[in-house]
Design a protein around this motif. Structure first.
Motif, PDB file in Angstrom:
ATOM      1  N   VAL A  89      56.665 -78.552  -1.873  1.00 19.16           N
ATOM      2  CA  VAL A  89      58.023 -78.790  -2.323  1.00 19.16           C
ATOM      3  C   VAL A  89      58.560 -80.062  -1.672  1.00 19.16           C
ATOM      4  CG1 VAL A  89      60.349 -77.828  -2.351  1.00 19.16           C
ATOM      5  CG2 VAL A  89      58.401 -76.314  -2.604  1.00 19.16           C
ATOM      6  N   GLU A  90      59.237 -80.890  -2.465  1.00 18.50           N
ATOM      7  CA  GLU A  90      59.856 -82.090  -1.913  1.00 18.50           C
ATOM      8  C   GLU A  90      61.022 -81.679  -1.023  1.00 18.50           C
ATOM      9  OE1 GLU A  90      62.354 -85.915  -3.454  1.00 18.50           O
ATOM     10  OE2 GLU A  90      60.765 -85.149  -4.741  1.00 18.50           O
ATOM     11  N   CYS A  91      61.076 -82.218   0.169  1.00 15.80           N
ATOM     12  CA  CYS A  91      62.081 -81.799   1.145  1.00 15.80           C
ATOM     13  C   CYS A  91      63.125 -82.901   1.348  1.00 15.80           C
ATOM     14  CB  CYS A  91      61.401 -81.467   2.472  1.00 15.80           C
ATOM     15  SG  CYS A  91      62.536 -80.777   3.680  1.00 15.80           S
ATOM     16  N   ASN A  92      64.363 -82.612   0.957  1.00 19.36           N
ATOM     17  CA  ASN A  92      65.479 -83.532   1.175  1.00 19.36           C
ATOM     18  C   ASN A  92      66.449 -82.976   2.216  1.00 19.36           C
ATOM     19  OD1 ASN A  92      64.494 -85.274  -0.806  1.00 19.36           O
ATOM     20  ND2 ASN A  92      65.530 -84.144  -2.421  1.00 19.36           N
ATOM     21  N   ASP A  93      66.012 -81.951   2.945  1.00 20.98           N
ATOM     22  CA  ASP A  93      66.869 -81.264   3.906  1.00 20.98           C
ATOM     23  C   ASP A  93      67.010 -82.093   5.184  1.00 20.98           C
ATOM     24  OD1 ASP A  93      68.258 -79.464   5.406  1.00 20.98           O
ATOM     25  OD2 ASP A  93      66.838 -77.822   5.200  1.00 20.98           O
ATOM     26  N   PRO A  94      68.228 -82.502   5.560  1.00 23.70           N
ATOM     27  CA  PRO A  94      68.392 -83.265   6.808  1.00 23.70           C
ATOM     28  C   PRO A  94      68.143 -82.424   8.059  1.00 23.70           C
ATOM     29  CG  PRO A  94      70.522 -82.816   5.820  1.00 23.70           C
ATOM     30  CD  PRO A  94      69.492 -82.345   4.842  1.00 23.70           C
ATOM     31  N   ASN A  95      68.182 -81.075   7.930  1.00 21.11           N
ATOM     32  CA  ASN A  95      67.957 -80.193   9.070  1.00 21.11           C
ATOM     33  C   ASN A  95      66.518 -79.700   9.162  1.00 21.11           C
ATOM     34  OD1 ASN A  95      70.617 -80.342   9.963  1.00 21.11           O
ATOM     35  ND2 ASN A  95      71.263 -78.736   8.572  1.00 21.11           N
ATOM     36  N   CYS A  96      65.597 -80.319   8.438  1.00 19.92           N
ATOM     37  CA  CYS A  96      64.177 -79.986   8.522  1.00 19.92           C
ATOM     38  C   CYS A  96      63.588 -80.691   9.743  1.00 19.92           C
ATOM     39  CB  CYS A  96      63.457 -80.418   7.250  1.00 19.92           C
ATOM     40  SG  CYS A  96      61.686 -80.127   7.315  1.00 19.92           S
ATOM     41  N   ALA A  97      62.818 -79.960  10.542  1.00 18.11           N
ATOM     42  CA  ALA A  97      62.245 -80.544  11.756  1.00 18.11           C
ATOM     43  C   ALA A  97      61.116 -81.522  11.447  1.00 18.11           C
ATOM     44  CB  ALA A  97      61.726 -79.441  12.671  1.00 18.11           C
ATOM     45  N   ILE A  98      60.509 -81.412  10.262  1.00 20.87           N
ATOM     46  CA  ILE A  98      59.380 -82.275   9.912  1.00 20.87           C
ATOM     47  C   ILE A  98      59.847 -83.504   9.139  1.00 20.87           C
ATOM     48  CG2 ILE A  98      57.181 -82.365   8.671  1.00 20.87           C
ATOM     49  CD1 ILE A  98      57.198 -79.220   9.062  1.00 20.87           C
ATOM     50  N   HIS A  99      60.636 -83.301   8.069  1.00 18.55           N
ATOM     51  CA  HIS A  99      61.035 -84.398   7.182  1.00 18.55           C
ATOM     52  C   HIS A  99      62.446 -84.918   7.433  1.00 18.55           C
ATOM     53  CE1 HIS A  99      58.064 -81.906   4.901  1.00 18.55           C
ATOM     54  NE2 HIS A  99      57.458 -83.078   4.904  1.00 18.55           N
ATOM     55  N   GLY A 100      63.271 -84.145   8.114  1.00 14.91           N
ATOM     56  CA  GLY A 100      64.671 -84.509   8.315  1.00 14.91           C
ATOM     57  C   GLY A 100      64.910 -85.300   9.584  1.00 14.91           C
ATOM     58  N   PRO A 139      63.726 -74.330   6.262  1.00 11.31           N
ATOM     59  CA  PRO A 139      63.723 -75.416   5.277  1.00 11.31           C
ATOM     60  C   PRO A 139      62.946 -75.053   4.013  1.00 11.31           C
ATOM     61  CG  PRO A 139      62.989 -76.193   7.430  1.00 11.31           C
ATOM     62  CD  PRO A 139      63.057 -74.716   7.498  1.00 11.31           C
ATOM     63  N   ALA A 140      63.272 -75.716   2.916  1.00  8.72           N
ATOM     64  CA  ALA A 140      62.624 -75.435   1.627  1.00  8.72           C
ATOM     65  C   ALA A 140      61.144 -75.783   1.657  1.00  8.72           C
ATOM     66  CB  ALA A 140      63.324 -76.218   0.521  1.00  8.72           C
ATOM     67  N   CYS A 141      60.750 -76.791   2.442  1.00  3.70           N
ATOM     68  CA  CYS A 141      59.339 -77.183   2.479  1.00  3.70           C
ATOM     69  C   CYS A 141      58.479 -76.150   3.208  1.00  3.70           C
ATOM     70  CB  CYS A 141      59.178 -78.555   3.134  1.00  3.70           C
ATOM     71  SG  CYS A 141      59.750 -78.626   4.829  1.00  3.70           S
ATOM     72  N   ILE A 142      59.080 -75.347   4.093  1.00  2.79           N
ATOM     73  CA  ILE A 142      58.337 -74.304   4.803  1.00  2.79           C
ATOM     74  C   ILE A 142      58.490 -72.976   4.073  1.00  2.79           C
ATOM     75  CG2 ILE A 142      58.185 -72.987   6.947  1.00  2.79           C
ATOM     76  CD1 ILE A 142      58.921 -75.563   8.415  1.00  2.79           C
ATOM     77  N   ASN A 147      70.822 -72.082  16.012  1.00  3.72           N
ATOM     78  CA  ASN A 147      70.441 -73.235  16.820  1.00  3.72           C
ATOM     79  C   ASN A 147      68.927 -73.265  17.029  1.00  3.72           C
ATOM     80  OD1 ASN A 147      70.385 -71.099  18.524  1.00  3.72           O
ATOM     81  ND2 ASN A 147      71.658 -72.001  20.117  1.00  3.72           N
ATOM     82  N   PHE A 148      68.197 -72.684  16.073  1.00  3.90           N
ATOM     83  CA  PHE A 148      66.747 -72.751  16.033  1.00  3.90           C
ATOM     84  C   PHE A 148      66.328 -73.167  14.632  1.00  3.90           C
ATOM     85  CE2 PHE A 148      67.164 -70.204  19.793  1.00  3.90           C
ATOM     86  CZ  PHE A 148      66.064 -70.547  20.558  1.00  3.90           C
ATOM     87  N   VAL A 149      65.146 -73.765  14.526  1.00  9.46           N
ATOM     88  CA  VAL A 149      64.617 -74.176  13.229  1.00  9.46           C
ATOM     89  C   VAL A 149      63.139 -73.778  13.172  1.00  9.46           C
ATOM     90  CG1 VAL A 149      64.042 -76.523  13.978  1.00  9.46           C
ATOM     91  CG2 VAL A 149      64.446 -76.080  11.580  1.00  9.46           C
ATOM     92  N   ILE A 150      62.694 -73.300  12.006  1.00 13.51           N
ATOM     93  CA  ILE A 150      61.292 -72.934  11.829  1.00 13.51           C
ATOM     94  C   ILE A 150      60.484 -74.218  11.684  1.00 13.51           C
ATOM     95  CG2 ILE A 150      59.632 -71.756  10.335  1.00 13.51           C
ATOM     96  CD1 ILE A 150      61.831 -69.773   9.631  1.00 13.51           C
ATOM     97  N   THR A 151      59.468 -74.377  12.528  1.00 12.93           N
ATOM     98  CA  THR A 151      58.664 -75.600  12.498  1.00 12.93           C
ATOM     99  C   THR A 151      57.352 -75.417  11.753  1.00 12.93           C
ATOM    100  OG1 THR A 151      57.770 -75.066  14.669  1.00 12.93           O
ATOM    101  CG2 THR A 151      59.658 -76.555  14.592  1.00 12.93           C
ATOM    102  N   GLU A 152      56.774 -74.213  11.804  1.00 10.84           N
ATOM    103  CA  GLU A 152      55.523 -73.988  11.074  1.00 10.84           C
ATOM    104  C   GLU A 152      55.276 -72.497  10.872  1.00 10.84           C
ATOM    105  OE1 GLU A 152      51.674 -74.405  13.190  1.00 10.84           O
ATOM    106  OE2 GLU A 152      52.902 -75.163  14.841  1.00 10.84           O
ATOM    107  N   ILE A 153      54.475 -72.194   9.846  1.00 12.37           N
ATOM    108  CA  ILE A 153      54.032 -70.828   9.602  1.00 12.37           C
ATOM    109  C   ILE A 153      52.657 -70.687  10.238  1.00 12.37           C
ATOM    110  CG2 ILE A 153      53.354 -69.143   7.867  1.00 12.37           C
ATOM    111  CD1 ILE A 153      55.409 -70.370   5.996  1.00 12.37           C
ATOM    112  N   ILE A 154      52.529 -69.736  11.162  1.00 11.60           N
ATOM    113  CA  ILE A 154      51.273 -69.521  11.855  1.00 11.60           C
ATOM    114  C   ILE A 154      50.350 -68.624  11.031  1.00 11.60           C
ATOM    115  CG2 ILE A 154      50.217 -68.516  13.911  1.00 11.60           C
ATOM    116  CD1 ILE A 154      52.726 -69.444  15.423  1.00 11.60           C
TER     117      ILE A 154
END
Length: 100
Positions: A2-13, A63-66, A87-94
Motif C-alpha cells: 500500500v502506498e503510504c502518505n501517513d506523516p506519522n508512519c515510522a518508515i515512510h513518514g 500505519p496503512a502500510c503496515i 505515543n507508540f507506533v507500530i514499526t514492523e510485524i514480527i
C-alpha cells in the motif's frame, strides 16, 4: 504494498522513534489507524520473594502500510505524542496471525 502518505508512519513518514521498544500482540484494531497492543511481563516483588505476572495494553499508531490485524505479533517503538493516548507506533510485524 500500500502506498503510504501517513506523516506519522515510522518508515515512510517524518516521525522519529526514541526510547523503548516492545514486542506485543495486537488484541484490537477497531479504531481507525490505532491498534491496542498487549504485552506480558514479570515483576519481582522483593517483600514476598516472588514474581508477579502482569500485562499492559498500549494504544499504538497503526500505519496503512503496515496494517496489523488482531493476533499479529508486532514491534512497537516510543515516539512523541500523536494523540491524547497514543505515543507508540507500530514499526514492523514480527509474526502474522494465521486466519481461519
Amino acid at each position: 504494498m500500500v502506498e503510504c502518505n501517513d506523516p506519522n508512519c515510522a518508515i515512510h513518514g517524518s516521525i522519529r522513534t526514541r526510547g523503548v521498544e516492545f514486542v506485543g500482540k495486537v488484541v484490537s484494531d477497531k479504531a481507525k489507524k490505532t491498534a491496542i497492543v498487549e504485552r506480558d511481563y514479570t515483576l519481582y516483588v522483593y517483600k514476598y520473594e516472588r514474581s508477579l505476572r502482569k500485562r499492559s495494553r498500549i494504544p499504538a499508531h497503526n500505519p496503512a502500510c503496515i496494517s496489523a490485524k488482531v493476533g499479529d505479533s508486532v514491534k512497537i517503538a516510543e515516539t512523541r505524542k500523536i494523540s491524547k493516548t497514543k505515543n507508540f507506533v507500530i514499526t514492523e510485524i514480527i509474526k502474522k496471525h494465521k486466519g481461519e
